[in-house]
Design a protein around this motif. Structure first.
Motif, mmCIF file in Angstrom:
data_model
loop_
_atom_site.group_PDB
_atom_site.id
_atom_site.type_symbol
_atom_site.label_atom_id
_atom_site.label_comp_id
_atom_site.label_asym_id
_atom_site.label_seq_id
_atom_site.Cartn_x
_atom_site.Cartn_y
_atom_site.Cartn_z
ATOM 1 N N ALA A 164 0.837 -1.201 0.000
ATOM 2 C CA ALA A 164 0.000 0.000 0.000
ATOM 3 C C ALA A 164 0.872 1.251 0.000
ATOM 4 N N VAL A 165 0.425 2.284 -0.682
ATOM 5 C CA VAL A 165 1.165 3.538 -0.787
ATOM 6 C C VAL A 165 0.619 4.540 0.230
ATOM 7 N N PRO A 166 1.465 5.065 1.134
ATOM 8 C CA PRO A 166 0.993 6.089 2.082
ATOM 9 C C PRO A 166 0.689 7.396 1.358
ATOM 10 N N LEU A 167 -0.348 8.068 1.825
ATOM 11 C CA LEU A 167 -0.754 9.355 1.258
ATOM 12 C C LEU A 167 -0.851 10.353 2.401
ATOM 13 N N ALA A 168 0.016 11.360 2.385
ATOM 14 C CA ALA A 168 -0.015 12.401 3.416
ATOM 15 C C ALA A 168 -0.360 13.731 2.737
ATOM 16 N N GLY A 169 0.669 14.502 2.329
ATOM 17 C CA GLY A 169 0.391 15.724 1.577
ATOM 18 C C GLY A 169 -0.102 15.433 0.169
ATOM 19 N N GLY A 170 0.386 14.324 -0.403
ATOM 20 C CA GLY A 170 -0.062 13.914 -1.732
ATOM 21 C C GLY A 170 0.588 14.652 -2.882
ATOM 22 N N THR A 171 1.594 15.488 -2.595
ATOM 23 C CA THR A 171 2.139 16.317 -3.664
ATOM 24 C C THR A 171 2.968 15.520 -4.668
ATOM 25 N N ASP A 172 3.462 14.361 -4.285
ATOM 26 C CA ASP A 172 4.148 13.470 -5.223
ATOM 27 C C ASP A 172 3.226 12.350 -5.690
ATOM 28 N N VAL A 173 2.527 11.727 -4.736
ATOM 29 C CA VAL A 173 1.700 10.563 -5.062
ATOM 30 C C VAL A 173 0.594 10.928 -6.047
ATOM 31 N N MET A 174 -0.068 12.048 -5.833
ATOM 32 C CA MET A 174 -1.201 12.400 -6.700
ATOM 33 C C MET A 174 -0.750 12.691 -8.129
ATOM 34 N N VAL A 175 0.454 13.237 -8.287
ATOM 35 C CA VAL A 175 0.976 13.451 -9.645
ATOM 36 C C VAL A 175 1.149 12.111 -10.348
ATOM 37 N N GLU A 176 1.725 11.137 -9.632
ATOM 38 C CA GLU A 176 1.924 9.819 -10.242
ATOM 39 C C GLU A 176 0.596 9.164 -10.580
ATOM 40 N N LEU A 177 -0.392 9.318 -9.711
ATOM 41 C CA LEU A 177 -1.706 8.737 -9.994
ATOM 42 C C LEU A 177 -2.377 9.431 -11.174
#
Length: 297
Positions: free
Chosen positions: A22-35
């Motif tokens: 599972a991928v942690p999501l906090a601020g999301g500034t990197d993860v949301m770009v990848e998604l």
């Protein structure tokens, strides 16, 4: 994709243990770009936004314990005295909106060599507090980066906090980019003076597969400062010594050519930033010592 929303740290660790990928999501500034660009499509996301402990910081004696999700904006406004190098780096992160969301834990989690926090963490000598249902451990920042966008986290671990020594001397940060905002670093350099130990530490970003320290440069300049009694007198090292310091810092790099800059330019820029950040820090130390009526020892 399943979206998990733990309400406590214990629930977050249990979710990560049950779903190690599972991928942690906090601020999301990197993860949301990848998604958004479909670069990643994990089976599970763990939203850490409701885990209040991750957004708190405290000072315990000479150490600051910084929650992994404390946003850069708060680092800038609340911790500029305790963590001046990290606060300076925070000023260069993207836009105000992203600084309001992003935190140091995200930089560590993605472990991109271009992350703005890494040089300051290396220069200050941070420890990373990580945890799982198996227990908690602390990883020295020097050992945390294990490869390109890889770190020392086990599959079931999450980053909880960063432990940093409160500054005992000036700290500096410099970043080269194509503009002043909303830019990924071509390269970056952090430096911290530790006058209580009569030494200095450095950190280099975006100039090697991982963030790195310029250890040979540190050792060289530490020796010069001792041999020339700079700490006692407040005199700065000579120009030849600073040039050598910059060259050794450049030698610590292992950069690539890409669309943001050539390897040769990155090496050159790191050498320049090494000399400049030391000069700024040394001048600030002299100002501070004169204000306090003390020697530079």
């Amino acid at each position: 994709m399943e979206f998990l929303r733990p309400a406590s740290w214990e629930e977050a660790l249990a979710a990560k243990a049950a779903h190690p990928a599972a991928v942690p999501l906090a601020g999301g500034t990197d993860v949301m770009v990848e998604l958004n660009f479909d670069h990643r499509r994990p089976a599970h996301l763990i939203d850490l936004g409701r885990v209040a402990a991750l957004s708190a910081w405290e000072r315990d004696g000479d150490t600051v314990r910084l929650g992994a999700s404390v946003p850069y904006t708060r680092i800038m406004t609340e911790l500029s005295a305790e963590l001046p190098g990290l606060a300076r780096a925070a000023h260069t992160v993207a836009s105000p909106q992203i600084r309001n969301r992003g935190g140091v834990g995200g930089n560590l989690g993605t472990a991109s060599p271009a992350g703005d926090a890494h040089p300051a963490l290396l220069a200050s000598g941070a420890d990373i507090e990580v945890a799982s249902v198996r227990g908690t451990r602390r990883v020295p920042v020097d050992d945390f980066y294990t490869g390109v966008k890889r770190n020392a986290l086990a599959p079931d671990e999450l980053i909880r906090a960063i432990h940093l020594p409160a500054a005992r001397g000036p700290q500096q940060f410099s970043k080269v980019g194509t503009r002043n905002a909303m830019v990924i670093a071509v390269c970056a350099f952090g430096l911290a003076l530790h006058p209580d130990r009569r030494t200095l530490r450095t950190g280099i970003g975006s100039a090697a597969p991982t963030p790195v320290r310029a250890k040979a440069a540190e050792e060289f300049l530490t020796s010069v400062l001792d041999e020339e009694r700079c700490w006692e007198t407040g005199r700065a090292p000579g120009e030849a010594a600073l040039r050598q310091f910059g060259q050794l810092a450049s030698g610590a790099c292992n950069p690539i050519d890409d669309v943001r800059g050539s390897a040769a330019y990155r090496r050159h820029a790191v050498g320049v930033m090494a000399r400049r950040t030391f000069t700024w820090a040394w001048q600030a130390l002299g100002t501070e010592q004169r204000r306090n009526g003390a020697s530079c020892a």
